[in-house]
Design an enzyme around this catalytic site. Structure first.
Site, PDB file in Angstrom:
ATOM      1  N   LYS A  87       0.852  -1.197   0.000  1.00  0.00           N
ATOM      2  CA  LYS A  87       0.000   0.000   0.000  1.00  0.00           C
ATOM      3  C   LYS A  87       0.885   1.244   0.000  1.00  0.00           C
ATOM      4  CE  LYS A  87      -4.248   1.390   2.390  1.00  0.00           C
ATOM      5  NZ  LYS A  87      -5.065   1.138   3.592  1.00  0.00           N
TER       6      LYS A  87
HETATM    7  O1  G3P Z   1      -9.409   2.574   4.608  1.00  0.00           O
HETATM    8  C1  G3P Z   1      -9.029   3.822   5.102  1.00  0.00           C
HETATM    9  C2  G3P Z   1      -9.601   4.000   6.447  1.00  0.00           C
HETATM   10  O2  G3P Z   1      -8.932   3.210   7.393  1.00  0.00           O
HETATM   11  C3  G3P Z   1      -9.737   5.391   6.885  1.00  0.00           C
HETATM   12  O3  G3P Z   1     -10.947   5.419   7.498  1.00  0.00           O
HETATM   13  O4  G3P Z   1     -12.702   6.301   8.944  1.00  0.00           O
HETATM   14  O5  G3P Z   1     -10.293   6.926   9.334  1.00  0.00           O
HETATM   15  O6  G3P Z   1     -11.527   7.821   7.384  1.00  0.00           O
HETATM   16  P1  G3P Z   1     -11.373   6.692   8.333  1.00  0.00           P
END
Ligand code: G3P
Length: 218
Positions: A87
């Site tokens: 990634k």
């Molecule tokens: O897949 C990306 C994710 O982990 C980010 O999620 O909820 O922190 O925006 P969030």
């Protein structure tokens, strides 16, 4: 549409895997830190433990932000298990690293994507997966689902092979909307996956069926 779980928590990965619908796992440095996984050796062992649960597609993120650092780190991550997908953030050296890995046959997940222009660049570089962060776009009063639609249209028109991996998915409705918008994959927390099960009429209907069966059969 494939389902990935967005966590580094082994219990949650096991629970999603047991459901029988899990196609992969995505992690990031924040999710690893949340589980208290620190230090190079522990981090690598943890990725291996995740690979031992799921069939394929385990995204492991590089920490380096320069080309040489990303290549070294990405090659080390890829050597942990052939299920690993490297990634890489969508920055200038990240695009160069994605191109490098693409030519070497190492799969990549281009992360931190917030625009269609970024999506075109990542596809041109040969990213295997592209991760637009829809929840974080919604947080800024833009529509994350519209971005998925736009990228899906562009990738279809241009015949790009990169798969759209909708990320920063926050709830079950996001999953439904991503499916409608043309995402190839959603990665989401366990509650969003389990939330798809819920409908009060299912519960009411099942209770009625069981009660009628009991009355008829004693
Ligand atoms: O897949 C990306 C994710 O982990 C980010 O999620 O909820 O922190 O925006 P969030």
């Amino acid at each position: 549409m494939k389902f990935f779980i967005d966590t580094a928590n082994l219990d949650q990965i096991n629970e999603a895997h047991d459901l029988g619908v899990l196609d992969g796992v995505t992690t990031n440095p924040s999710l690893m830190a949340k589980e208290g996984i620190t230090g190079e050796k522990n981090i690598k062992n943890h990725y291996k433990a995740i690979c031992n649960i799921v069939g394929d597609n385990v995204s492991a993120e590089v920490i380096s932000t320069d080309f040489n650092g990303m290549i070294k780190e990405g090659e080390e991550l890829a050597s942990i298990d052939n299920k690993i997908v490297v990634k890489i953030p969508l920055i200038k050296d990240g695009i160069k690293a994605i191109k490098y890995f693409s030519e070497k046959g190492i799969r990549t997940n281009c992360t931190l994507v917030f625009s269609a222009g970024q999506a075109i660049l990542a596809a041109k570089a040969g990213a295997t997966f592209l991760s637009p962060f829809i929840g974080r776009i919604d947080d800024t009063n833009w529509d994350g689902i519209e971005l998925i639609q736009q990228i899906a249209t562009i990738y279809a028109v241009q015949n790009f092979k990169t798969e759209i991996l909708a990320a920063s998915v926050r709830n079950s409705l996001h999953i439904v909307k991503c499916a409608e918008a043309g995402a190839d994959i959603v990665t989401c927390p366990l509650p969003a996956i389990l939330g798809l099960l819920k409908h009060p009429l299912t519960d009411i209907g099942l209770a009625q069926f069981l009660s009628d069966h009991k009355k008829a059969n004693g």
